[in-house]
Design a protein around this motif. Structure first.
Motif, PDB file in Angstrom:
ATOM      1  N   ILE B 134       0.845  -1.198   0.000  1.00  0.00           N
ATOM      2  CA  ILE B 134       0.000   0.000   0.000  1.00  0.00           C
ATOM      3  C   ILE B 134       0.878   1.246   0.000  1.00  0.00           C
ATOM      4  N   TYR B 136       3.878   1.434  -1.074  1.00  0.00           N
ATOM      5  CA  TYR B 136       4.517   1.498  -2.387  1.00  0.00           C
ATOM      6  C   TYR B 136       3.554   2.098  -3.420  1.00  0.00           C
ATOM      7  N   SER B 137       2.286   1.718  -3.330  1.00  0.00           N
ATOM      8  CA  SER B 137       1.344   2.220  -4.329  1.00  0.00           C
ATOM      9  C   SER B 137       1.132   3.722  -4.176  1.00  0.00           C
ATOM     10  N   ILE B 138       1.412   4.235  -2.993  1.00  0.00           N
ATOM     11  CA  ILE B 138       1.267   5.685  -2.816  1.00  0.00           C
ATOM     12  C   ILE B 138       2.566   6.411  -3.158  1.00  0.00           C
ATOM     13  N   GLU B 142       7.645   6.147  -9.866  1.00  0.00           N
ATOM     14  CA  GLU B 142       7.087   6.154 -11.216  1.00  0.00           C
ATOM     15  C   GLU B 142       5.569   6.207 -11.225  1.00  0.00           C
ATOM     16  N   TYR B 143       4.938   5.292 -10.459  1.00  0.00           N
ATOM     17  CA  TYR B 143       3.505   5.088 -10.603  1.00  0.00           C
ATOM     18  C   TYR B 143       2.693   5.600  -9.412  1.00  0.00           C
ATOM     19  N   LEU B 145       0.683   7.283  -6.257  1.00  0.00           N
ATOM     20  CA  LEU B 145      -0.379   8.281  -6.176  1.00  0.00           C
ATOM     21  C   LEU B 145       0.166   9.654  -5.780  1.00  0.00           C
ATOM     22  N   ARG B 148       1.768  11.503  -8.621  1.00  0.00           N
ATOM     23  CA  ARG B 148       0.751  11.926  -9.595  1.00  0.00           C
ATOM     24  C   ARG B 148       0.014  13.168  -9.101  1.00  0.00           C
TER      25      ARG B 148
END
Lengths: 291, 310
Positions: B134, B136-138, B142-143, B145, B148
């Protein structure tokens, strides 16, 4: 009272926000696991991706995947470990809660000391390897997880409340303590046994420490450790694809596969959650009030 | 004459209640092995330990292992990080849980309260590996949140996994995120246990909601707060290996703010393969940890004896 109403609105808003903060990150992982890899590479992780895809699950479920093996290991370890742990703890709980035993308090102290004083991971490692557990499934079952004194004291606190009068008749009939423990005390202690089943079960399912310390054979990786490895070793995902028809996807769905694995790891916890939560809260309250 | 009599008492007791004592054997044996037989191995901290010859055949080298550890600059860094992170986990975790418990207590809708409590408790059941995904996803460069969002508001991207300055905050938030539900449930139960007549009396005296919280709820919650904090204090030298190693792994760029004693011990043991040095650090950890618990217990006892743990 208009001011109170304002507060109520504020309160509902704040709590809803907190609840969202607790859910949205998992929702993000779920969505990413269904996102087409190209879209991830172009736009990053998103809550509203342009195109969905099942590539990741396709690869995980039908590719050359270590997932089934790891699921198998995790389930065996969790079921076997939890069953043995609950019986051991229940039996010991009976002994140290039985009033007429002279040495029950000394025994309790014997267990309590290990809760306060912990020699640390180095002796733990040396004893575990000394027992020859390395690279066997027992490494995932026996060290640390098979018995937890905290759970023992939960059981004791519960069994202490069972009145002696319930066992008197059985004793007069000549029943021994093993019979009384299994046939009278355990059925009466089901709530606390359910609670510790849950504590042990969760500890087994989420454990990867034993694996990182004692296991290097890939066919013994439990799910959590597979997930841990997957994040850093992209070769594992390439291997999954090696057996697949190349045309299925041009891009290696590495990001979505990682997230899909995470989702599949959480799966059983979500399924059991209503049950989990009920007994977890019960256990937490027995533990915090008395222990 | 006292001795043999006592001995006979022990044997008699065991014979009379044989089946009851049999039941405790598996757990006792397990505790003996993992709780007590492990203890002598702590002595290898003073040895040049050799796996083949074991604890009896290894050379004794006094305090060399400790000297090695304390002469490196890492000793103070990892001690500081361990204490800093654990202290923040306890303080921030307690404050957030208390605030939430008080807000939850004001909720009228039981249904809403139940559903949101379940939601907040859920992350506790995730493993730290899942939580590391989780995070890592934030924060993935590169990807993620976070980057972004920085893009959308027109700021420069941040290479999170190479910037140690953010990780104290990230680790504290994820710790609170994962475990606040537990303290919330306990505090809420403690609040429910408060005698309603206190509040009635307060209302008659014209106290508003905040005053009731300030002068009734909070003081009556203090014993629970202190007990829970004392229990966490027992682990203040232990750096939740599970959490930090799952999230940071062997990413040396983040060590300045995230490396703790437990992860350092792990690396000396598994990556460098020096159990004696790892044990020296572990012993230091155990001793300082014990002093801290003992000291704070003493402090609590002086302020209010009822709240002390032992």
């Amino acid at each position: 009272m208009p001011r109170n109403r304002l507060f109520d609105v504020f309160n509902y808003v704040v709590i809803t926000a907190v609840a969202l903060i607790c859910t949205l990150p998992m929702l993000l992982i779920l969505i990413v696991s269904f996102t087409e890899e190209k879209v991830i590479q172009n736009n990053g992780y998103q809550f509203f991706p342009e195109t969905f895809s099942f590539d990741a699950y396709n690869l995980l479920l039908f590719g050359n995947t270590p997932l089934y093996q790891s699921y198998f290991i995790s389930i065996v370890v969790t079921v076997l470990g939890t069953a043995v742990a609950v019986v051991i703890t229940g039996m010991a709980g009976y002994t140290i809660s039985t009033r007429h035993l002279k040495y029950r308090n000394q025994l309790a102290v014997f267990f309590f000391i290990t809760m306060v004083f912990n020699p640390g991971i180095v002796p733990w490692y040396l004893v575990s390897t000394g027992m020859g557990l390395q690279n066997t499934i027992w490494a995932l079952i026996i060290p640390t997880l098979l018995f937890n004194p905290f759970n023992l004291f939960l059981v004791r606190n519960y069994m202490k409340e069972i009145p002696d009068s319930l066992t008197e008749a059985a004793r007069i009939d000549g029943a021994n303590d093993i019979y009384i423990a299994f046939r009278i005390f355990f059925p009466l202690s089901l709530p606390v046994l359910a609670t510790i089943t849950l504590f042990y079960g969760i500890a087994y399912w989420n454990n990867w420490f034993n694996a990182i310390m004692l296991v290097d054979k890939a066919n013994l990786y439990p799910l959590q450790y597979l997930l841990f490895k997957l994040n850093s070793e992209i070769s594992m995902i390439q291997q999954m694809q090696s057996m697949m028809d190349v045309s299925t996807s041009a891009v290696l769905p590495s990001e979505s596969v990682k997230m899909a694995t995470a989702i599949l790891t959480i799966g059983p916890i979500v399924l059991f959650y209503p049950f989990l939560q009920k007994y977890f809260i019960k256990g937490l309250l027995i533990g915090s009030v008395k222990g | 004459m006292n001795e043999p009599k006592k001995k006979k008492g022990l044997l008699n007791e065991l014979r009379n209640n044989f089946s009851a004592y049999v039941l405790v054997i598996p757990a006792a044996l397990y505790t003996l092995i993992f709780g007590y037989i492990t203890m002598p191995y702590m002595l290898i901290a003073f040895q040049k330990f050799n796996y083949r010859t074991g604890i009896f055949g290894s050379e004794w080298i006094g305090l060399d292992n400790f000297r090695f550890f304390f002469s490196s600059s890492r000793a103070w860094q990892i001690t500081f990080n361990t204490l800093k992170l654990n202290f923040l986990f306890i303080v921030v975790g307690t404050l957030v849980a208390l605030a939430l418990a008080i807000l939850f207590n004001e909720l009228r809708s039981r249904w809403f309260s139940k559903v949101t409590q379940s939601t907040i408790l859920f992350p506790h059941f995730l493993s730290w590996v899942v939580v590391s995904y989780i995070i890592y996803s934030i924060f993935s460069t590169e990807y993620g949140l976070a980057n972004r969002m920085l893009d959308t508001i027109g700021l420069d991207r941040i290479n999170w996994y190479a910037s140690p300055e953010y990780w104290t905050a990230i680790l504290v938030s994820s710790n609170v995120w994962k475990d606040v539900g537990i303290s919330l449930v306990i505090y809420l139960a403690a609040i429910t246990g408060i005698d309603g007549s206190y509040y009635e009396a307060g209302q008659i005296d014209g106290a508003n909601r905040w005053q009731l919280v300030r002068h009734i709820t909070l003081p009556l919650l203090m014993p629970t707060v202190i007990i829970l904090s004392m229990l966490s204090l027992g682990k203040i030298m232990y750096g939740s290996f599970d959490m930090i190693y799952a999230i940071v792994k062997d990413n040396g760029l983040l060590y300045p703010t995230t490396d703790v004693i437990d992860t350092y011990v792990f690396r000396s043991l598994r990556n460098i393969g020096n159990p004696a040095q790892a044990m020296a650090i572990g012993l230091y950890q155990a001793v300082v940890g014990f002093i801290l618990v003992w000291g704070s217990n003493k402090l609590v006892r002086r302020i209010n004896p009822d709240n002390a743990l032992f």
